[in-house]
Design a protein around this motif. Structure first.
Motif, PDB file in Angstrom:
ATOM      1  N   GLU A  59      18.238  45.633  51.289  1.00 14.28           N
ATOM      2  CA  GLU A  59      18.083  47.057  51.015  1.00 14.28           C
ATOM      3  C   GLU A  59      19.112  47.870  51.795  1.00 14.28           C
ATOM      4  O   GLU A  59      19.708  48.819  51.281  1.00 14.28           O
ATOM      5  N   GLU A  60      19.351  47.488  53.063  1.00 12.32           N
ATOM      6  CA  GLU A  60      20.344  48.184  53.869  1.00 12.32           C
ATOM      7  C   GLU A  60      21.749  47.967  53.304  1.00 12.32           C
ATOM      8  O   GLU A  60      22.586  48.879  53.304  1.00 12.32           O
ATOM      9  N   ARG A  61      22.017  46.774  52.793  1.00  9.11           N
ATOM     10  CA  ARG A  61      23.332  46.502  52.212  1.00  9.11           C
ATOM     11  C   ARG A  61      23.574  47.362  50.974  1.00  9.11           C
ATOM     12  O   ARG A  61      24.670  47.874  50.765  1.00  9.11           O
ATOM     13  N   ILE A  62      22.543  47.496  50.129  1.00  8.93           N
ATOM     14  CA  ILE A  62      22.683  48.314  48.940  1.00  8.93           C
ATOM     15  C   ILE A  62      22.916  49.771  49.318  1.00  8.93           C
ATOM     16  O   ILE A  62      23.736  50.475  48.705  1.00  8.93           O
ATOM     17  N   LEU A  63      22.210  50.254  50.343  1.00  8.09           N
ATOM     18  CA  LEU A  63      22.422  51.607  50.818  1.00  8.09           C
ATOM     19  C   LEU A  63      23.846  51.799  51.323  1.00  8.09           C
ATOM     20  O   LEU A  63      24.545  52.756  50.962  1.00  8.09           O
ATOM     21  N   ASN A  64      24.306  50.864  52.161  1.00 12.13           N
ATOM     22  CA  ASN A  64      25.644  50.992  52.742  1.00 12.13           C
ATOM     23  C   ASN A  64      26.751  50.919  51.690  1.00 12.13           C
ATOM     24  O   ASN A  64      27.798  51.534  51.832  1.00 12.13           O
ATOM     25  N   GLU A  65      26.517  50.145  50.628  1.00 13.14           N
ATOM     26  CA  GLU A  65      27.532  49.975  49.586  1.00 13.14           C
ATOM     27  C   GLU A  65      27.895  51.307  48.942  1.00 13.14           C
ATOM     28  O   GLU A  65      29.020  51.508  48.478  1.00 13.14           O
ATOM     29  N   GLN A  66      26.946  52.253  48.944  1.00 11.95           N
ATOM     30  CA  GLN A  66      27.186  53.547  48.304  1.00 11.95           C
ATOM     31  C   GLN A  66      28.096  54.447  49.139  1.00 11.95           C
ATOM     32  O   GLN A  66      28.533  55.496  48.660  1.00 11.95           O
ATOM     33  N   PHE A  67      28.388  54.023  50.390  1.00 11.38           N
ATOM     34  CA  PHE A  67      29.243  54.828  51.247  1.00 11.38           C
ATOM     35  C   PHE A  67      30.563  54.123  51.561  1.00 11.38           C
ATOM     36  O   PHE A  67      31.303  54.555  52.432  1.00 11.38           O
ATOM     37  N   GLU A  68      30.835  53.007  50.844  1.00 13.94           N
ATOM     38  CA  GLU A  68      32.115  52.330  50.995  1.00 13.94           C
ATOM     39  C   GLU A  68      33.193  53.133  50.281  1.00 13.94           C
ATOM     40  O   GLU A  68      33.064  53.449  49.096  1.00 13.94           O
ATOM     41  N   LEU A  69      34.263  53.449  50.979  1.00 15.26           N
ATOM     42  CA  LEU A  69      35.333  54.268  50.383  1.00 15.26           C
ATOM     43  C   LEU A  69      36.587  53.429  50.173  1.00 15.26           C
ATOM     44  O   LEU A  69      36.793  52.443  50.852  1.00 15.26           O
TER      45      LEU A  69
END
Length: 254
Positions: A244-254
């Motif tokens: 779940e944390e990985r999916i959240l973080n993926e949305q802030f990868e630039l």
């Protein structure tokens, strides 16, 4: 710690060497008696392991020894029983694909990531899209279209510019691949209980294949997709780096 652990490894030198080291340290239970399966490799190997061992219903703890490791924990030899005991479970419900072929055959397959339809020739695919028996798009002209789970939303779905879905959201992503018409349609987010039906138009001239994870069925004329109500698998993740944390973080990868 008294878990009975079975180790399975991808067919790479790195994964095979890691398995030898882990077995020497912790032993190796048979798959029939194991309480947890430790999969050594990348995400592709994890998907194959989930399909291969689904009937056992044993949780799977992955360690990254491949090029992609979104579904894996970091590889380390020390403290494995303690890590498994503290791991957080994530329940995965696969998609069930029922495909009818031009020859009249039927194929059923499961997908933990996505079910994707792709054109087989240079001709664009023409697909009618229906949700719960109601036609929503009379004719989608595209290279393909896919339905993704939450766990698979950061895989092929993301590459096709589909949305990232939070785990536990009970949603599916319906994402076109290189759509030509309707020109402005970019897909939809669906409740997980939705049944999606794709009807292939002009399938003789414009053949289409359907793939559930890695299981491909060619020359399909109709594909029905729904979330499986009978099959589940449990993945285990270290608390500091769960899915779940990985999916959240993926949305802030630039």
């Amino acid at each position: 710690m008294s878990q009975r652990i079975a180790f399975v490894a991808a067919q790479t030198e790195e994964a095979a060497a890691a398995r030898v080291e882990l077995v020497a340290r912790y032993g190796d239970a048979s798959l029939e008696t194991a309480e947890v399966i430790v999969a050594l490799g990348g995400d592709g190997f994890m998907l194959r392991s989930l399909h291969r061992h689904m009937a056992r219903g044993v949780p799977v703890y992955g360690m990254k020894l491949g090029t992609v490791g979104f579904l894996m924990n970091q590889h380390a030899v020390d403290g494995l029983p303690e890590r498994i005991a503290q791991a957080q479970p994530t329940l995965l419900r696969p998609l069930e694909m029922r495909a009818t072929t031009e020859a009249g055959g039927d194929a059923v397959a499961l997908a933990f990531n996505e079910v994707s339809l792709l054109r087989q020739t240079k001709q664009a695919a023409h697909v009618r899209v229906a949700l719960n028996g109601v036609v929503k798009i009379e004719e989608l002209v595209c290279d393909g279209v896919l339905v993704s789970t939450t766990a698979g939303s950061t895989a092929y779905n993301l590459s096709a510019h589909g949305p990232i879905l939070p785990l536990g959201s009970q949603l599916l992503a319906l994402t076109p691949i290189s759509p030509f018409r309707p020109r402005r349609w970019r897909g939809a987010i669906l409740p997980a209980v939705t049944e999606v039906r794709f009807e292939i138009l002009d399938h003789y001239k414009r053949p289409v294949s359907a793939t559930a994870d890695s299981h491909e069925v060619r020359d399909v004329v109709e594909v029905r997709i729904r979330e499986s109500r009978e099959r589940t698998m449990t993945l285990l993740f270290d608390p500091e780096h769960n899915l779940e944390e990985r999916i959240l973080n993926e949305q802030f990868e630039l």
